[in-house]
Design a protein around this motif. Structure first.
Motif, PDB file in Angstrom:
ATOM      1  N   LYS A  83       0.853  -1.190   0.000  1.00 17.68           N
ATOM      2  CA  LYS A  83       0.000   0.000   0.000  1.00 17.68           C
ATOM      3  C   LYS A  83       0.887   1.238   0.000  1.00 17.68           C
ATOM      4  O   LYS A  83       2.095   1.168   0.272  1.00 17.68           O
ATOM      5  CB  LYS A  83      -0.938   0.009   1.198  1.00 17.68           C
ATOM      6  CG  LYS A  83      -0.247  -0.038   2.549  1.00 17.68           C
ATOM      7  CD  LYS A  83      -1.272  -0.111   3.672  1.00 17.68           C
ATOM      8  CE  LYS A  83      -0.579  -0.202   5.038  1.00 17.68           C
ATOM      9  NZ  LYS A  83      -1.570  -0.261   6.136  1.00 17.68           N
ATOM     10  N   TYR A 140      -3.912  10.749  -1.501  1.00 13.61           N
ATOM     11  CA  TYR A 140      -4.577   9.611  -2.134  1.00 13.61           C
ATOM     12  C   TYR A 140      -4.003   8.334  -1.533  1.00 13.61           C
ATOM     13  O   TYR A 140      -2.809   8.073  -1.637  1.00 13.61           O
ATOM     14  CB  TYR A 140      -4.370   9.647  -3.648  1.00 13.61           C
ATOM     15  CG  TYR A 140      -4.891  10.916  -4.277  1.00 13.61           C
ATOM     16  CD1 TYR A 140      -6.216  11.022  -4.688  1.00 13.61           C
ATOM     17  CD2 TYR A 140      -4.060  12.023  -4.423  1.00 13.61           C
ATOM     18  CE1 TYR A 140      -6.707  12.198  -5.243  1.00 13.61           C
ATOM     19  CE2 TYR A 140      -4.538  13.208  -4.973  1.00 13.61           C
ATOM     20  CZ  TYR A 140      -5.860  13.284  -5.379  1.00 13.61           C
ATOM     21  OH  TYR A 140      -6.344  14.447  -5.922  1.00 13.61           O
ATOM     22  N   ARG A 141      -4.873   7.555  -0.902  1.00  8.65           N
ATOM     23  CA  ARG A 141      -4.446   6.335  -0.230  1.00  8.65           C
ATOM     24  C   ARG A 141      -4.700   5.128  -1.124  1.00  8.65           C
ATOM     25  O   ARG A 141      -5.824   4.913  -1.574  1.00  8.65           O
ATOM     26  CB  ARG A 141      -5.196   6.165   1.097  1.00  8.65           C
ATOM     27  CG  ARG A 141      -4.915   7.273   2.097  1.00  8.65           C
ATOM     28  CD  ARG A 141      -5.680   7.065   3.402  1.00  8.65           C
ATOM     29  NE  ARG A 141      -5.421   8.151   4.322  1.00  8.65           N
ATOM     30  CZ  ARG A 141      -4.386   8.200   5.167  1.00  8.65           C
ATOM     31  NH1 ARG A 141      -3.526   7.190   5.197  1.00  8.65           N
ATOM     32  NH2 ARG A 141      -4.208   9.217   5.965  1.00  8.65           N
ATOM     33  N   LEU A 142      -3.661   4.377  -1.361  1.00  8.01           N
ATOM     34  CA  LEU A 142      -3.774   3.124  -2.101  1.00  8.01           C
ATOM     35  C   LEU A 142      -3.665   1.993  -1.082  1.00  8.01           C
ATOM     36  O   LEU A 142      -2.578   1.651  -0.626  1.00  8.01           O
ATOM     37  CB  LEU A 142      -2.663   3.020  -3.147  1.00  8.01           C
ATOM     38  CG  LEU A 142      -2.593   4.171  -4.160  1.00  8.01           C
ATOM     39  CD1 LEU A 142      -1.382   4.011  -5.063  1.00  8.01           C
ATOM     40  CD2 LEU A 142      -3.870   4.243  -4.985  1.00  8.01           C
ATOM     41  N   LYS A 143      -4.816   1.450  -0.713  1.00  8.50           N
ATOM     42  CA  LYS A 143      -4.838   0.425   0.329  1.00  8.50           C
ATOM     43  C   LYS A 143      -4.406  -0.940  -0.202  1.00  8.50           C
ATOM     44  O   LYS A 143      -4.061  -1.831   0.571  1.00  8.50           O
ATOM     45  CB  LYS A 143      -6.229   0.336   0.945  1.00  8.50           C
ATOM     46  CG  LYS A 143      -6.613   1.587   1.722  1.00  8.50           C
ATOM     47  CD  LYS A 143      -7.917   1.407   2.473  1.00  8.50           C
ATOM     48  CE  LYS A 143      -8.225   2.638   3.314  1.00  8.50           C
ATOM     49  NZ  LYS A 143      -9.481   2.475   4.078  1.00  8.50           N
ATOM     50  N   LYS A 144      -4.438  -1.090  -1.524  1.00  8.30           N
ATOM     51  CA  LYS A 144      -3.963  -2.325  -2.127  1.00  8.30           C
ATOM     52  C   LYS A 144      -3.168  -1.974  -3.375  1.00  8.30           C
ATOM     53  O   LYS A 144      -3.723  -1.485  -4.345  1.00  8.30           O
ATOM     54  CB  LYS A 144      -5.125  -3.254  -2.484  1.00  8.30           C
ATOM     55  CG  LYS A 144      -4.667  -4.580  -3.087  1.00  8.30           C
ATOM     56  CD  LYS A 144      -5.858  -5.435  -3.477  1.00  8.30           C
ATOM     57  CE  LYS A 144      -5.396  -6.750  -4.104  1.00  8.30           C
ATOM     58  NZ  LYS A 144      -6.546  -7.577  -4.556  1.00  8.30           N
ATOM     59  N   MET A 146     -11.817   7.972  -3.766  1.00  4.48           N
ATOM     60  CA  MET A 146     -12.223   6.707  -3.159  1.00  4.48           C
ATOM     61  C   MET A 146     -11.394   5.527  -3.679  1.00  4.48           C
ATOM     62  O   MET A 146     -11.666   4.376  -3.344  1.00  4.48           O
ATOM     63  CB  MET A 146     -13.707   6.443  -3.442  1.00  4.48           C
ATOM     64  CG  MET A 146     -14.649   7.487  -2.846  1.00  4.48           C
ATOM     65  SD  MET A 146     -14.479   7.615  -1.046  1.00  4.48           S
ATOM     66  CE  MET A 146     -15.125   6.005  -0.566  1.00  4.48           C
ATOM     67  N   THR A 147     -10.381   5.804  -4.502  1.00  4.36           N
ATOM     68  CA  THR A 147      -9.557   4.720  -5.035  1.00  4.36           C
ATOM     69  C   THR A 147      -8.851   3.980  -3.904  1.00  4.36           C
ATOM     70  O   THR A 147      -8.268   4.591  -3.025  1.00  4.36           O
ATOM     71  CB  THR A 147      -8.516   5.274  -6.014  1.00  4.36           C
ATOM     72  OG1 THR A 147      -9.191   5.888  -7.109  1.00  4.36           O
ATOM     73  CG2 THR A 147      -7.631   4.152  -6.543  1.00  4.36           C
ATOM     74  N   LYS A 148      -8.938   2.664  -3.952  1.00  2.84           N
ATOM     75  CA  LYS A 148      -8.308   1.875  -2.903  1.00  2.84           C
ATOM     76  C   LYS A 148      -7.252   0.921  -3.426  1.00  2.84           C
ATOM     77  O   LYS A 148      -6.549   0.273  -2.666  1.00  2.84           O
ATOM     78  CB  LYS A 148      -9.379   1.075  -2.138  1.00  2.84           C
ATOM     79  CG  LYS A 148     -10.413   1.944  -1.426  1.00  2.84           C
ATOM     80  CD  LYS A 148     -11.395   1.098  -0.647  1.00  2.84           C
ATOM     81  CE  LYS A 148     -12.479   1.966   0.005  1.00  2.84           C
ATOM     82  NZ  LYS A 148     -11.913   2.926   0.949  1.00  2.84           N
ATOM     83  N   ASP A 149      -7.153   0.778  -4.758  1.00  2.00           N
ATOM     84  CA  ASP A 149      -6.167  -0.144  -5.294  1.00  2.00           C
ATOM     85  C   ASP A 149      -5.511   0.436  -6.540  1.00  2.00           C
ATOM     86  O   ASP A 149      -6.031   1.352  -7.163  1.00  2.00           O
ATOM     87  CB  ASP A 149      -6.809  -1.494  -5.611  1.00  2.00           C
ATOM     88  CG  ASP A 149      -7.842  -1.380  -6.730  1.00  2.00           C
ATOM     89  OD1 ASP A 149      -8.490  -0.322  -6.817  1.00  2.00           O
ATOM     90  OD2 ASP A 149      -7.999  -2.336  -7.510  1.00  2.00           O
TER      91      ASP A 149
END
Length: 301
Positions: free
Chosen positions: A76, A87-91, A113-116
């Motif tokens: 991440k 911007y957080r990339l959780k995956k 809302m991007t997570k990956d």
């Protein structure tokens, strides 16, 4: 300059070492503080240990370019712009490349809302480059230079020693190859801690990507832009090594400087313009460096 500040991002990763028991203790601690009943009998709370790593990236048409070692073993990432957008990339799926050429479509716009995201990594091939396949809204796309020349002035923007978005200016000392990979040696300050930062010429074009620095020498090494152009499938100039590497034998004799410059030179260097009473002689290159000198990028003693 505004375009560079718009393009460069801070890349951080926060790994929390905790357990279910730690989480329960933390919840109980907070609840106890609110109600005034202490820690609900589960013992005092000690903060969990966190680890952070800091790197730099910059926006291109194909995504955010950085070093392989910046995202190595990370699942991440948090991308922060100069204007504090986060911007957080959780995956983050890392795709280890087995060949240089990776034809990529334009990066997709990253949403709040991007997570990956997908990150392409050439580290296992000995190329310290990676590409996070996202486009940050409003980020300027830095152009890639078609060539770089020894001696030209350059500048960069990075986060040396966690000093966020710090600019620096310098020059390209030489361009060389090691294990088949093209690099450049720079005279530049504030390099340590700026891994992944773009090196730009005075036209604002990327000529390299910092991967390591030498604080005491105010110097750094960078991956040459040709390596980036090649892995993105872009044309590169078919130029012989002799254009980049100075055709000079290693110098082992005395070097010379002046009272008004830190640069030291070979005795026949055209940039050594002095009067007879202004010449400073050092018995060797190492002695000049010990006394704070910097090698002339033209004669490369």
């Amino acid at each position: 300059v505004n375009n560079v500040y718009s393009s460069v991002v801070l890349i951080t990763h926060k790994k929390i070492k905790t357990s279910v028991w730690d989480a329960l203790r933390f919840t109980a601690f907070v609840a106890g503080q609110v109600t005034g009943t202490g820690s609900f009998g589960v013992g005092s709370y000690s903060p969990v240990h966190t680890e952070k790593s800091i790197g730099t990236g910059f926006q291109t048409k194909w995504g955010v370019v950085t070093n392989s070692h910046v995202i190595e073993n990370k699942s991440k990432a948090v991308l922060t712009t100069f204007h504090k957008s986060t911007y957080r990339l959780k995956k983050m799926d890392r795709v280890t490349r087995k060949d240089r050429y990776a034809p990529l479509n334009d990066a997709r716009i990253i949403q709040a809302m991007t997570k990956d995201a997908t990150a392409y990594d050439w580290g296992d091939m000995g190329i310290d480059l990676a590409l996070i396949h996202v486009k940050i809204p409003g980020a300027f796309i830095l152009p890639l230079a078609k060539e770089a020349k020894a001696g030209e002035k350059v500048f960069t923007l990075g986060h040396p020693e966690e000093r966020k978005f710090t600019p620096a200016i310098g020059s390209i000392n030489r361009i060389y190859k090691r294990d088949g990979i093209k690099y450049m040696e720079l005279f530049i300050k504030n390099a340590p801690g700026s891994s992944g930062s773009p090196i730009l010429n005075m036209k604002g074009e990327v000529v390299g990507i910092i991967w390591g620095g030498y604080k005491d020498l105010e110097a750094a090494d960078a991956v040459h832009v040709d390596e980036l152009r090649e892995i993105l499938g872009l044309p590169i100039n078919d130029t012989s090594e002799n254009k980049y590497l100075p055709a000079l034998e290693p110098w082992s004799g005395a070097v010379y400087s002046t009272s008004y410059s830190r640069l030291f030179h070979r005795p026949e260097c055209n940039n050594l313009i002095i009067s007879s009473d202004d010449l400073i002689e050092f018995p060797s290159k190492d002695n000049a460096i010990t006394n704070g000198g910097v090698a002339c990028p033209e004669c490369n003693p």
